[in-house]
Write a protein that holds these residues in place. Structure first.
Motif, PDB file in Angstrom:
ATOM      1  N   ASN A 191       0.840  -1.118   0.001  1.00 45.45           N
ATOM      2  CA  ASN A 191       0.012   0.068   0.120  1.00 45.45           C
ATOM      3  C   ASN A 191       0.941   1.185  -0.014  1.00 45.45           C
ATOM      4  O   ASN A 191       0.500   2.375   0.295  1.00 45.45           O
ATOM      5  N   CYS A 192       2.097   1.285  -0.384  1.00 41.21           N
ATOM      6  CA  CYS A 192       3.065   2.380  -0.557  1.00 41.21           C
ATOM      7  C   CYS A 192       2.784   3.290  -1.778  1.00 41.21           C
ATOM      8  O   CYS A 192       2.795   2.648  -3.094  1.00 41.21           O
ATOM      9  N   ASP A 193       2.375   4.462  -1.657  1.00 37.69           N
ATOM     10  CA  ASP A 193       2.431   5.503  -2.907  1.00 37.69           C
ATOM     11  C   ASP A 193       3.800   5.399  -3.553  1.00 37.69           C
ATOM     12  O   ASP A 193       4.599   5.564  -2.943  1.00 37.69           O
ATOM     13  N   LEU A 194       3.524   5.314  -4.835  1.00 35.46           N
ATOM     14  CA  LEU A 194       4.847   5.596  -5.756  1.00 35.46           C
ATOM     15  C   LEU A 194       4.967   6.520  -6.531  1.00 35.46           C
ATOM     16  O   LEU A 194       3.773   7.288  -6.702  1.00 35.46           O
ATOM     17  N   LEU A 195       6.359   7.027  -6.883  1.00 31.16           N
ATOM     18  CA  LEU A 195       6.170   8.004  -7.871  1.00 31.16           C
ATOM     19  C   LEU A 195       7.226   7.458  -8.985  1.00 31.16           C
ATOM     20  O   LEU A 195       8.289   6.728  -8.827  1.00 31.16           O
ATOM     21  N   ILE A 196       6.615   7.853 -10.135  1.00 34.46           N
ATOM     22  CA  ILE A 196       7.240   7.337 -11.621  1.00 34.46           C
ATOM     23  C   ILE A 196       7.958   8.729 -11.998  1.00 34.46           C
ATOM     24  O   ILE A 196       7.054   9.682 -12.375  1.00 34.46           O
ATOM     25  N   GLN A 197       9.068   8.955 -12.075  1.00 32.82           N
ATOM     26  CA  GLN A 197       9.751  10.240 -12.134  1.00 32.82           C
ATOM     27  C   GLN A 197      10.815  10.152 -13.459  1.00 32.82           C
ATOM     28  O   GLN A 197      11.423   9.169 -13.727  1.00 32.82           O
ATOM     29  N   GLU A 198      10.739  11.248 -13.920  1.00 32.46           N
ATOM     30  CA  GLU A 198      11.621  11.707 -15.226  1.00 32.46           C
ATOM     31  C   GLU A 198      12.955  11.228 -14.408  1.00 32.46           C
ATOM     32  O   GLU A 198      13.320  11.991 -13.592  1.00 32.46           O
ATOM     33  N   PHE A 199      13.630  10.479 -15.282  1.00 31.01           N
ATOM     34  CA  PHE A 199      15.202  10.437 -15.123  1.00 31.01           C
ATOM     35  C   PHE A 199      15.990  11.568 -15.436  1.00 31.01           C
ATOM     36  O   PHE A 199      16.033  11.817 -16.441  1.00 31.01           O
ATOM     37  N   LEU A 200      16.838  12.305 -14.424  1.00 25.57           N
ATOM     38  CA  LEU A 200      17.387  13.189 -14.541  1.00 25.57           C
ATOM     39  C   LEU A 200      18.880  12.647 -14.727  1.00 25.57           C
ATOM     40  O   LEU A 200      19.473  12.386 -13.493  1.00 25.57           O
ATOM     41  N   PRO A 201      19.508  12.728 -15.856  1.00 20.84           N
ATOM     42  CA  PRO A 201      20.937  11.940 -15.999  1.00 20.84           C
ATOM     43  C   PRO A 201      21.969  13.148 -15.792  1.00 20.84           C
ATOM     44  O   PRO A 201      23.062  12.563 -16.003  1.00 20.84           O
ATOM     45  N   GLY A 202      22.025  14.509 -15.580  1.00 21.04           N
ATOM     46  CA  GLY A 202      23.090  15.146 -15.439  1.00 21.04           C
ATOM     47  C   GLY A 202      23.424  15.457 -14.075  1.00 21.04           C
ATOM     48  O   GLY A 202      23.467  14.525 -13.292  1.00 21.04           O
ATOM     49  N   ASP A 203      24.132  16.575 -14.184  1.00 16.89           N
ATOM     50  CA  ASP A 203      25.012  16.807 -12.818  1.00 16.89           C
ATOM     51  C   ASP A 203      24.082  16.963 -11.664  1.00 16.89           C
ATOM     52  O   ASP A 203      23.022  17.390 -11.648  1.00 16.89           O
ATOM     53  N   GLU A 204      24.407  16.302 -10.397  1.00 19.17           N
ATOM     54  CA  GLU A 204      23.633  16.311  -9.076  1.00 19.17           C
ATOM     55  C   GLU A 204      24.099  17.241  -8.271  1.00 19.17           C
ATOM     56  O   GLU A 204      25.621  17.057  -7.758  1.00 19.17           O
ATOM     57  N   TYR A 205      23.303  18.125  -7.549  1.00 21.72           N
ATOM     58  CA  TYR A 205      24.054  18.985  -6.318  1.00 21.72           C
ATOM     59  C   TYR A 205      23.155  19.000  -5.048  1.00 21.72           C
ATOM     60  O   TYR A 205      22.024  18.719  -5.392  1.00 21.72           O
ATOM     61  N   SER A 206      23.658  19.516  -4.041  1.00 19.88           N
ATOM     62  CA  SER A 206      23.079  19.525  -2.799  1.00 19.88           C
ATOM     63  C   SER A 206      23.686  20.762  -2.291  1.00 19.88           C
ATOM     64  O   SER A 206      24.808  21.345  -2.390  1.00 19.88           O
ATOM     65  N   VAL A 207      22.508  21.624  -1.844  1.00 24.27           N
ATOM     66  CA  VAL A 207      22.707  22.897  -1.331  1.00 24.27           C
ATOM     67  C   VAL A 207      22.181  22.934   0.235  1.00 24.27           C
ATOM     68  O   VAL A 207      21.398  22.455   0.667  1.00 24.27           O
ATOM     69  N   GLY A 208      23.350  23.354   1.087  1.00 22.44           N
ATOM     70  CA  GLY A 208      23.128  23.279   2.490  1.00 22.44           C
ATOM     71  C   GLY A 208      22.988  24.723   2.965  1.00 22.44           C
ATOM     72  O   GLY A 208      23.742  25.668   2.730  1.00 22.44           O
ATOM     73  N   LEU A 209      21.814  24.923   4.047  1.00 16.95           N
ATOM     74  CA  LEU A 209      21.555  26.265   4.452  1.00 16.95           C
ATOM     75  C   LEU A 209      21.576  26.230   5.839  1.00 16.95           C
ATOM     76  O   LEU A 209      20.695  25.193   6.551  1.00 16.95           O
ATOM     77  N   LEU A 210      22.125  27.093   6.633  1.00 15.44           N
ATOM     78  CA  LEU A 210      22.323  27.173   7.857  1.00 15.44           C
ATOM     79  C   LEU A 210      21.722  28.654   8.426  1.00 15.44           C
ATOM     80  O   LEU A 210      22.087  29.323   7.711  1.00 15.44           O
TER      81      LEU A 210
END
Length: 354
Positions: A191-210
């Motif tokens: 019963n878990c809801d799922l996402l079928i998402q466009e695959f993004l093949p490019g660069d992946e980034y993380s941004v951190g805010l404090l």
């Protein structure tokens, strides 16, 4: 980011996950050696902060009675496993603290609940003009109704932390592969809801805010994920569940992280998206935002994490390291951001550190 020279609350109680209890998000349903090491390293780093005294609470069976009998002055909420290590109950710990009137760091229950639902976060982001991947939401009780259009696609649970439910088979290239993985998830997570998402093949980034909108933010250097070594293992370039829990997997050993080199325009655009979402979603004190580029190079939002991993080898500390900060300094910034928020609420003067 304004902070108090002297802590408003020098006596800190830290709430952690409970290593005594099972945790279904981990291999063998229990804390690993790496999890226990992370706790030890955090305690060691916090021991460097001479302006504070720390007490640790990790026995969830006794947690609520302890909080009621002896309310802490201030809680550093590092319980990212959820109450009794149940991910869906991550919001319960701050809810207890709210009911008892105990000041604490990090997001409120409503924010944690909202951000746990990836589809809702995507909807909020899209409404505010933040680019998001194309996506189909599939109800857990109607998986046969999944509409499959464009491939490749990434299939994952709509709710969950730590990449649970994401494996090398999550990236699908045709309809038979997609149905096979949907059925697999249906068996593992009923019963878990799922996402079928466009695959993004490019660069992946993380941004951190404090920090917080009212007192300003410290923006950590943006992190880039390097998947190049996975090609030798014929593994898709994604942050799979194994990257978080399995120290023997190439997803753990061969994914690298580096300070992102990007033009200033893109950096400012990503930071602008993060500031907007931080405030709109109700994040507090610190948060992490993940993005990835599509095949045309447009960078789109993947996820908002209002309670990101505080561990020494987590993305947030890696970003702090890019800026030259020690692990203990990152943890102190989180404490200072939270306490500055309470100081401002109480009308106590705060100022920049020397």
């Amino acid at each position: 980011m304004p902070i108090n020279r002297k802590p408003l609350f020098p006596c800190i109680t830290i709430i952690l996950g409970d290593p005594r209890l099972p945790d279904k998000s981990k291999i063998d349903d229990r804390f690993s050696t790496e999890d226990l090491e992370a706790i030890d390293r955090a305690k060691e780093a916090l021991g460097e902060l001479r302006d504070y005294q720390f007490t640790y609470l990790d026995n969830h069976s006794a947690l609520l009675p302890q909080l009621i009998a002896d309310p802490p002055d201030f809680v550093l909420n590092f319980c990212d496993t959820g109450y009794k290590n149940r991910a869906r109950q991550e919001l319960h710990v701050p809810a207890f603290l709210e009911m008892l009137g105990i000041p604490y760091s990090g997001a409120r229950p409503a924010c944690l609940g909202l951000c746990y639902d990836k589809s809702l976060v995507r909807s909020v982001a899209k409404t505010h003009g933040v680019p998001v991947p194309a996506e189909t939401f599939v109800h857990g009780n109607d998986l046969n109704g999944a509409i499959l259009k464009n491939f490749p696609a990434l299939i994952k649970p709509n709710r969950g932390d730590g990449s649970v439910g994401i494996t090398e088979n999550s990236l699908v290239y045709d309809e038979p592969q997609a149905h096979a993985y949907i059925n697999k998830l249906a068996m593992e997570f009923p019963n878990c809801d799922l996402l079928i998402q466009e695959f993004l093949p490019g660069d992946e980034y993380s941004v951190g805010l404090l920090g917080n909108p009212s007192s300003g933010f410290k923006i950590l250097p943006i992190l880039k994920v390097d998947y190049s070594r996975l090609a030798a293992h014929r593994l898709p370039p994604i942050l799979a569940y194994a990257s978080k829990v399995d120290s023997a997997s190439p997803y753990w050993t061969d994914i690298q992280y580096a300070k992102a080199a990007m033009d200033e325009g893109l950096r400012q655009r990503l930071v602008g998206y993060c500031r907007l979402l931080f405030e709109r979603l109700g994040c507090r004190d610190y948060a992490r935002f993940d993005f990835r580029a599509d095949v045309q190079g447009e960078v789109k939002l993947l996820e908002v994490n209002p309670n990101p991993a505080w561990c020494w080898d987590g993305k947030l500390n890696l970003m702090a390291g890019f800026a030259g900060y020690r692990y203990g300094e990152l943890l102190e910034w989180i404490l200072q951001a939270a306490q500055a928020r309470y100081a401002k609420k109480q009308g106590i003067f705060s100022e920049e550190p020397p």
